[in-house]
Design a protein around this motif. Structure first.
Motif, mmCIF file in Angstrom:
data_model
loop_
_atom_site.group_PDB
_atom_site.id
_atom_site.type_symbol
_atom_site.label_atom_id
_atom_site.label_comp_id
_atom_site.label_asym_id
_atom_site.label_seq_id
_atom_site.Cartn_x
_atom_site.Cartn_y
_atom_site.Cartn_z
ATOM 1 N N ARG A 100 0.835 -1.211 0.000
ATOM 2 C CA ARG A 100 0.000 0.000 0.000
ATOM 3 C C ARG A 100 0.864 1.253 0.000
ATOM 4 N NH1 ARG A 100 -3.497 -2.584 4.050
ATOM 5 N NH2 ARG A 100 -2.438 -1.325 5.594
ATOM 6 N N LYS A 104 0.959 -0.043 -4.726
ATOM 7 C CA LYS A 104 0.803 -1.264 -5.521
ATOM 8 C C LYS A 104 -0.554 -1.880 -5.167
ATOM 9 C CE LYS A 104 5.744 -2.108 -5.948
ATOM 10 N NZ LYS A 104 5.918 -2.065 -7.384
ATOM 11 N N TRP A 105 -1.608 -1.160 -5.543
ATOM 12 C CA TRP A 105 -2.964 -1.489 -5.114
ATOM 13 C C TRP A 105 -3.441 -2.834 -5.650
ATOM 14 C CZ3 TRP A 105 -3.959 1.446 -1.250
ATOM 15 C CH2 TRP A 105 -3.444 2.745 -1.209
ATOM 16 N N VAL A 106 -3.240 -3.084 -6.931
ATOM 17 C CA VAL A 106 -3.734 -4.327 -7.528
ATOM 18 C C VAL A 106 -3.062 -5.527 -6.861
ATOM 19 C CG1 VAL A 106 -3.847 -5.685 -9.656
ATOM 20 C CG2 VAL A 106 -4.317 -3.223 -9.715
ATOM 21 N N GLU A 107 -1.756 -5.445 -6.692
ATOM 22 C CA GLU A 107 -1.041 -6.546 -6.044
ATOM 23 C C GLU A 107 -1.490 -6.733 -4.596
ATOM 24 O OE1 GLU A 107 3.514 -8.098 -5.171
ATOM 25 O OE2 GLU A 107 3.227 -6.248 -6.314
ATOM 26 N N LYS A 109 -4.431 -5.924 -3.252
ATOM 27 C CA LYS A 109 -5.783 -6.488 -3.216
ATOM 28 C C LYS A 109 -5.769 -7.975 -3.544
ATOM 29 C CE LYS A 109 -7.503 -3.370 -6.020
ATOM 30 N NZ LYS A 109 -8.410 -2.551 -6.848
ATOM 31 N N THR A 110 -5.058 -8.345 -4.598
ATOM 32 C CA THR A 110 -4.991 -9.748 -5.003
ATOM 33 C C THR A 110 -4.390 -10.603 -3.886
ATOM 34 O OG1 THR A 110 -4.771 -9.090 -7.306
ATOM 35 C CG2 THR A 110 -4.089 -11.335 -6.743
ATOM 36 N N THR A 140 -7.207 -1.471 2.430
ATOM 37 C CA THR A 140 -6.612 -1.367 1.098
ATOM 38 C C THR A 140 -7.638 -0.900 0.079
ATOM 39 O OG1 THR A 140 -5.004 -3.084 1.635
ATOM 40 C CG2 THR A 140 -5.400 -2.669 -0.707
ATOM 41 N N ASP A 144 -7.453 2.699 -1.945
ATOM 42 C CA ASP A 144 -7.144 2.599 -3.372
ATOM 43 C C ASP A 144 -7.943 3.642 -4.152
ATOM 44 O OD1 ASP A 144 -6.682 1.930 -6.012
ATOM 45 O OD2 ASP A 144 -7.518 -0.088 -5.862
ATOM 46 N N ALA A 147 -10.386 2.131 -6.728
ATOM 47 C CA ALA A 147 -11.357 1.109 -6.291
ATOM 48 C C ALA A 147 -12.741 1.443 -6.828
ATOM 49 C CB ALA A 147 -11.387 1.023 -4.778
ATOM 50 N N ASP A 151 -15.625 -3.280 -5.757
ATOM 51 C CA ASP A 151 -14.497 -3.593 -4.887
ATOM 52 C C ASP A 151 -14.845 -3.330 -3.431
ATOM 53 O OD1 ASP A 151 -12.674 -4.344 -6.869
ATOM 54 O OD2 ASP A 151 -11.853 -2.322 -7.075
#
Length: 154
Positions: A100, A104-107, A109-110, A140, A144, A147, A151
């Motif tokens: 965060r 690196k929001w996508v990473e 969240k995943t 997160t 983001d 988002a 989400d």
């Protein structure tokens, strides 16, 4: 006897770091790591000190260095103990916090969705570990900037 001195150094480094004196803690923890590598080379001890170094880097806002250590720490702990070992969700939270900080929001969240699924399967939805990981995921998602409403519904 030397092992006790080394553990004492590690505790001093951790105490400095946790009391807001991370700049002073860093060389102590680096020296501790060097000693452990040189004289004992126990993988768990090395990993523990590297995890402490990651926290110290995070406190110093050296997030790229913290992230590299957190990723390595988490991967090795999972390979040693399995993803559902009780110590790993705490490190997963640290890794997510560092992701965060680096946007690196996508990473993040995943990764957190995977961790929540693992925790739910291992301990159930109402277990403290699962709830804490869900809180990391919620944080997160709320932080983001990209988002979506979907989400935010988790």
């Amino acid at each position: 006897r030397d092992q006790f001195r080394c553990l004492g150094m590690e505790r001093v480094g951790n105490a400095l770091s946790s009391s807001g004196r991370s700049k002073e803690a860093l060389p102590v923890l680096e020296a501790t790591l060097a000693l452990i590598r040189r004289y004992w080379s126990d993988e768990r001890d090395i990993l523990r000190v590297r995890g402490n170094l990651a926290s110290c880097f995070y406190n110093l806002q050296r997030f790229d260095e913290a992230l590299a250590l957190e990723r390595e720490f988490y991967a090795k702990r999972v390979s040693m103990d399995g993803a559902s070992a009780e110590c790993n969700p705490a490190r997963a939270g640290n890794l997510a916090s560092t992701l965060r900080q680096l946007n690196k929001w996508v990473e993040a969240k995943t990764f957190l969705r995977e961790q929540v699924a693992i925790a739910t399967q291992a301990w159930g939805e109402s277990h403290g570990i699962t709830m804490k990981l869900n809180a990391h995921l919620r944080d997160t998602l709320h932080l983001d900037p990209a988002a979506t409403r979907d989400d935010l519904r988790l």
